[in-house]
Design a protein around this motif. Structure first.
Motif, PDB file in Angstrom:
ATOM      1  N   SER A   1       0.818  -1.210   0.000  1.00 37.59           N
ATOM      2  CA  SER A   1       0.000   0.000   0.000  1.00 37.59           C
ATOM      3  C   SER A   1       0.852   1.260   0.000  1.00 37.59           C
ATOM      4  N   VAL A   2       0.230   2.357  -0.446  1.00 36.25           N
ATOM      5  CA  VAL A   2       0.934   3.638  -0.493  1.00 36.25           C
ATOM      6  C   VAL A   2       1.055   4.264   0.887  1.00 36.25           C
ATOM      7  N   ILE A   3       0.284   3.744   1.863  1.00 38.03           N
ATOM      8  CA  ILE A   3       0.406   4.237   3.231  1.00 38.03           C
ATOM      9  C   ILE A   3       0.822   3.076   4.135  1.00 38.03           C
ATOM     10  N   ALA A   4       1.610   3.385   5.145  1.00 31.92           N
ATOM     11  CA  ALA A   4       2.080   2.368   6.070  1.00 31.92           C
ATOM     12  C   ALA A   4       0.945   1.977   7.019  1.00 31.92           C
ATOM     13  N   ALA A   5       1.087   0.819   7.631  1.00 28.73           N
ATOM     14  CA  ALA A   5       0.056   0.358   8.565  1.00 28.73           C
ATOM     15  C   ALA A   5      -0.114   1.333   9.719  1.00 28.73           C
ATOM     16  N   SER A   6       0.962   1.940  10.148  1.00 31.64           N
ATOM     17  CA  SER A   6       0.902   2.883  11.269  1.00 31.64           C
ATOM     18  C   SER A   6       0.123   4.151  10.913  1.00 31.64           C
ATOM     19  N   GLU A   7      -0.036   4.432   9.623  1.00 30.08           N
ATOM     20  CA  GLU A   7      -0.760   5.630   9.181  1.00 30.08           C
ATOM     21  C   GLU A   7      -2.266   5.387   9.055  1.00 30.08           C
ATOM     22  N   VAL A   8      -2.702   4.144   9.102  1.00 28.62           N
ATOM     23  CA  VAL A   8      -4.118   3.827   9.001  1.00 28.62           C
ATOM     24  C   VAL A   8      -4.828   4.319  10.262  1.00 28.62           C
ATOM     25  N   ASN A   9      -5.947   4.999  10.078  1.00 24.73           N
ATOM     26  CA  ASN A   9      -6.741   5.447  11.233  1.00 24.73           C
ATOM     27  C   ASN A   9      -7.554   4.261  11.744  1.00 24.73           C
ATOM     28  N   SER A  10      -6.906   3.430  12.541  1.00 24.99           N
ATOM     29  CA  SER A  10      -7.540   2.196  13.012  1.00 24.99           C
ATOM     30  C   SER A  10      -8.705   2.466  13.958  1.00 24.99           C
ATOM     31  N   ALA A  11      -8.841   3.704  14.447  1.00 19.89           N
ATOM     32  CA  ALA A  11      -9.970   4.046  15.320  1.00 19.89           C
ATOM     33  C   ALA A  11     -11.301   3.967  14.583  1.00 19.89           C
ATOM     34  N   LEU A  12     -11.249   3.973  13.243  1.00 23.01           N
ATOM     35  CA  LEU A  12     -12.476   3.899  12.442  1.00 23.01           C
ATOM     36  C   LEU A  12     -12.892   2.458  12.157  1.00 23.01           C
ATOM     37  N   PHE A  13     -12.135   1.494  12.705  1.00 16.87           N
ATOM     38  CA  PHE A  13     -12.405   0.088  12.418  1.00 16.87           C
ATOM     39  C   PHE A  13     -12.458  -0.732  13.706  1.00 16.87           C
ATOM     40  N   THR A  14     -13.127  -1.868  13.619  1.00 14.38           N
ATOM     41  CA  THR A  14     -13.076  -2.855  14.695  1.00 14.38           C
ATOM     42  C   THR A  14     -12.099  -3.970  14.352  1.00 14.38           C
TER      43      THR A  14
ATOM     44  N   LYS B   1      -2.549  -0.970  16.681  1.00 17.89           N
ATOM     45  CA  LYS B   1      -3.075  -0.825  18.036  1.00 17.89           C
ATOM     46  C   LYS B   1      -2.723   0.523  18.661  1.00 17.89           C
ATOM     47  N   ARG B   2      -1.800   1.242  18.093  1.00 20.09           N
ATOM     48  CA  ARG B   2      -1.410   2.531  18.667  1.00 20.09           C
ATOM     49  C   ARG B   2      -2.566   3.532  18.657  1.00 20.09           C
ATOM     50  N   LYS B   3      -3.362   3.507  17.603  1.00 21.04           N
ATOM     51  CA  LYS B   3      -4.514   4.410  17.515  1.00 21.04           C
ATOM     52  C   LYS B   3      -5.803   3.770  17.996  1.00 21.04           C
ATOM     53  N   ASN B   4      -5.775   2.447  18.124  1.00 22.50           N
ATOM     54  CA  ASN B   4      -6.970   1.739  18.597  1.00 22.50           C
ATOM     55  C   ASN B   4      -6.527   0.469  19.324  1.00 22.50           C
ATOM     56  N   PRO B   5      -6.335   0.542  20.627  1.00 17.66           N
ATOM     57  CA  PRO B   5      -5.838  -0.621  21.388  1.00 17.66           C
ATOM     58  C   PRO B   5      -6.753  -1.835  21.320  1.00 17.66           C
ATOM     59  N   SER B   6      -8.023  -1.633  21.011  1.00 16.39           N
ATOM     60  CA  SER B   6      -8.963  -2.764  20.975  1.00 16.39           C
ATOM     61  C   SER B   6      -9.119  -3.366  19.583  1.00 16.39           C
ATOM     62  N   ILE B   7      -8.335  -2.907  18.615  1.00 24.55           N
ATOM     63  CA  ILE B   7      -8.461  -3.408  17.244  1.00 24.55           C
ATOM     64  C   ILE B   7      -8.139  -4.905  17.201  1.00 24.55           C
ATOM     65  N   VAL B   8      -8.855  -5.616  16.346  1.00 23.71           N
ATOM     66  CA  VAL B   8      -8.633  -7.047  16.136  1.00 23.71           C
ATOM     67  C   VAL B   8      -8.019  -7.229  14.752  1.00 23.71           C
ATOM     68  N   THR B   9      -6.959  -8.005  14.645  1.00 24.52           N
ATOM     69  CA  THR B   9      -6.261  -8.157  13.369  1.00 24.52           C
ATOM     70  C   THR B   9      -6.351  -9.587  12.857  1.00 24.52           C
ATOM     71  N   LEU B  10      -6.402  -9.710  11.528  1.00 27.80           N
ATOM     72  CA  LEU B  10      -6.446 -11.015  10.866  1.00 27.80           C
ATOM     73  C   LEU B  10      -5.399 -11.056   9.765  1.00 27.80           C
ATOM     74  N   LEU B  11      -4.904 -12.248   9.509  1.00 26.51           N
ATOM     75  CA  LEU B  11      -3.955 -12.483   8.418  1.00 26.51           C
ATOM     76  C   LEU B  11      -4.721 -13.095   7.248  1.00 26.51           C
ATOM     77  N   SER B  12      -4.647 -12.439   6.086  1.00 28.91           N
ATOM     78  CA  SER B  12      -5.354 -12.938   4.909  1.00 28.91           C
ATOM     79  C   SER B  12      -4.423 -13.752   4.026  1.00 28.91           C
ATOM     80  N   ILE B  13      -4.967 -14.855   3.510  1.00 27.68           N
ATOM     81  CA  ILE B  13      -4.185 -15.789   2.690  1.00 27.68           C
ATOM     82  C   ILE B  13      -4.639 -15.679   1.245  1.00 27.68           C
TER      83      ILE B  13
END
Length: 561
Positions: free
Chosen positions: A36-49, A83-95
């Motif tokens: 992606s053109v933006i790094a994972a740390s730049e994603v506003n994870s607060a807008l997601f679960t 998790k820096r912007k959203n400590p409760s975020i849940v992450t998945l690995l896509s195959i």
């Protein structure tokens, strides 16, 4: 009864209104790719679960997950970064589907994974794949796994897919029990319809084993496949079954609950070149676009293009299809903008889907679309809370008023009854109330409620009985040729129980005797108490009225002289 209903609403309403606002019951998911053109740390994870990191590959010989060495640090740091912007975020690995070739489908050339097809066909291959996927997810700190095998090519692939999901879920459950740790989430991407080449996806296996299915509700039309402008992510289509709404209804019709479906929102569009610039609606004749190599364009690039060529350009919203499109000269671009995204989020809530996922997060322009989707969710929840704030006090006031009126009514009736009796008449007070029992026991309907001016039902009953028309007071369903005499006896006993003078009221024993012996002579009732009317004849009359019942149901009356 009304108070019970209000009490139920009072308890039920808050939970019903807040049910869908529970963060755990609504998925706001997004796909992020390592290139992606933006790094994972730049994603506003607060807008997601949930955020899904894509993609891990499958080795074509060992069938184990394979991650390029250059991406290892990205995968290992992904969860901590978001998790820096959203400590409760849940992450998945896509195959990813792995090495791909193409085959002809309804829509044209679609990638098909020979690696996944081979993996799913053999028990040993499936076992190797499953064990390595669980190990990799745990190693890199992910909370779940997602399979991006959208287009299995054969009926055998679909059957094997069902088996794979069964074994995968069993292995995940086993790992969780053995490690005493939280079970991994398991999801996969599925096409917008549950049927491929007249063969159905393994819906039962999907329902049992997946936490949810990500519905790829986009790319219905692209400029490399069709020669007309297509609504590539149409929510509705009045002219065909190629639409999101049709697909969702098909999935649920096949047996997959709406609560297992997560709706895909595309953060990209597709461009065509119009044959005739004056004919520029959805479905207009067109050819392949030259704006990009395959006609696809990210949302941020579409917005850049519109700003650059805004003079004389037309940006339109089609509410029939629920799509946005933009025309500039012969160029035509179909995409989802803010109003479309909000409409689709509302649709997902209306259809009681589990949530939505966006593909992909990096295609957004400064988080505009993700913010619109999240705000729509917030707006809906605020509306529900506002509705609860308004309705709950109203329900409480109505409930309290109803309770007070019911209590007051009982208190008034009790007071009126007590006024007619002296302290020495306590035994007869039971007889006075026994009139209700007499009536109820014999399925006889006299309301001994006192009406104003002596015009209540009890006085009407007395007047009809006195005129020999007592049966007119009865419910017609109670009467037949053998029961009228018994009903009249009950009516007479009930009227005796509500006499004004305590001495004129029969005792409990006398009431029982009169009801058991239908041929016995009974005192003729006088006008009930508390009546403003007078009856001189009755006041001077102490005679008897005898009711005799026979099998022919005839009535004989001995009237006083």
């Amino acid at each position: 009864m009304a108070s019970k209903i209000l009490a139920f609403l009072l308890l039920f309403l808050p939970f019903e209104l807040l049910h869908h606002s529970n963060a755990q019951s609504w998925i706001q998911s997004g796909f992020w790719r390592t290139n992606s053109v933006i790094a994972a740390s730049e994603v506003n994870s607060a807008l997601f679960t949930h955020l899904i990191c894509a993609f891990a590959d499958v080795d074509n010989s060992t069938y184990q997950l394979s991650i390029p060495s250059s991406d290892v640090s990205i995968f290992s740091n992904f969860t901590d970064s978001v998790k820096r912007k959203n400590p409760s975020i849940v992450t998945l690995l896509s195959i990813w589907a792995g090495q791909a070739q193409t085959y002809q489908s309804t829509f044209g050339q679609i990638p098909n994974s020979t690696v996944l097809s081979s993996m799913a066909s053999q028990p040993s291959h499936r076992k190797s794949f499953i064990e390595s996927s669980i190990k990799t997810a745990k190693l890199f700190g992910f909370h779940g796994l997602d399979l991006s095998w959208v287009w299995p090519s054969t009926a055998s692939d679909l059957i094997n897919l069902g088996t794979l999901l069964e074994e995968w879920r069993a292995a995940i459950n086993s790992e969780s029990r053995n490690s005493n740790k939280t079970r991994l989430i398991l999801t996969m991407k599925v096409p917008y319809v549950p049927t491929l080449h007249s063969v159905s996806y393994p819906v039962d296996s999907i329902r049992r084993n997946l936490d949810w299915a990500n519905v790829v509700a986009y790319d219905y039309y692209v400029s490399t496949r069709v020669n007309f402008t297509g609504a590539h992510a149409a929510l509705y289509d009045p002219s065909s079954n190629i639409s999101t709404d049709f697909g969702i209804r098909e999935w649920t019709r096949k047996g997959l609950p709406a609560s297992k479906l997560v709706l895909g929102l595309p953060y990209h569009g597709h461009a065509w070149r119009l044959v005739n610039p004056d004919e520029n609606g959805v479905g207009a004749p067109a050819s392949r676009s030259g704006l990009t190599s395959d006609g696809s364009m990210s949302y941020w690039y579409i917005k850049f293009y519109i700003r650059r060529f805004s003079n004389g350009a037309a940006k339109l919203y089609n509410a029939t299809y629920v799509v946005n499109y933009y025309t500039f000269g012969a160029n035509w671009i179909g995409y989802d903008d803010v109003e479309t995204i909000k409409a689709k989020v509302s649709y997902a809530k209306e259809k009681k889907l589990l949530g939505y996922f966006v593909s992909q997060v990096s295609n957004d322009e400064n988080g505009v679309l993700s913010l619109a989707a999240a705000q729509k969710d917030v707006e809906d929840n605020q509306n529900k809370r506002l509705l609860m704030i308004i309705l709950l006090p109203i329900a409480m006031v109505i409930f309290i008023l109803g309770f007070m009126l019911c209590y007051l009514r009982r208190w008034v009736l009790k007071s009126k009854g007590n006024e007619s009796l002296s302290n020495s008449d306590a035994p007869n007070l039971q007889v006075f109330r026994f009139a209700d029992i007499v009536v109820a026991t014999n399925n006889f309907s006299i309301e001994n409620k006192l009406g104003e001016g002596g015009c209540g039902p009890v006085y009407k009953a007395y007047d009809l009985w006195k005129d020999g028309k007592g049966m007119e007071f009865m419910d017609p369903s109670l009467d037949d040729e053998f029961s009228s005499c018994k009903l009249m006896t009950c009516m007479q006993v009930a009227l005796l129980c509500v006499q004004e003078k305590p001495a004129d009221r029969p005792s409990m024993l006398e009431v029982s005797s009169m009801l058991k012996n239908e041929t016995a002579a009974m005192v003729m009732p006088k006008r009930p108490g508390f009546s403003i009317k007078t009856d001189e004849d009755e006041r001077n009359n102490s005679g008897l009225q005898q009711v005799i019942c026979s099998n022919e149901a005839t009535v004989s009356q001995i009237l006083p002289q």
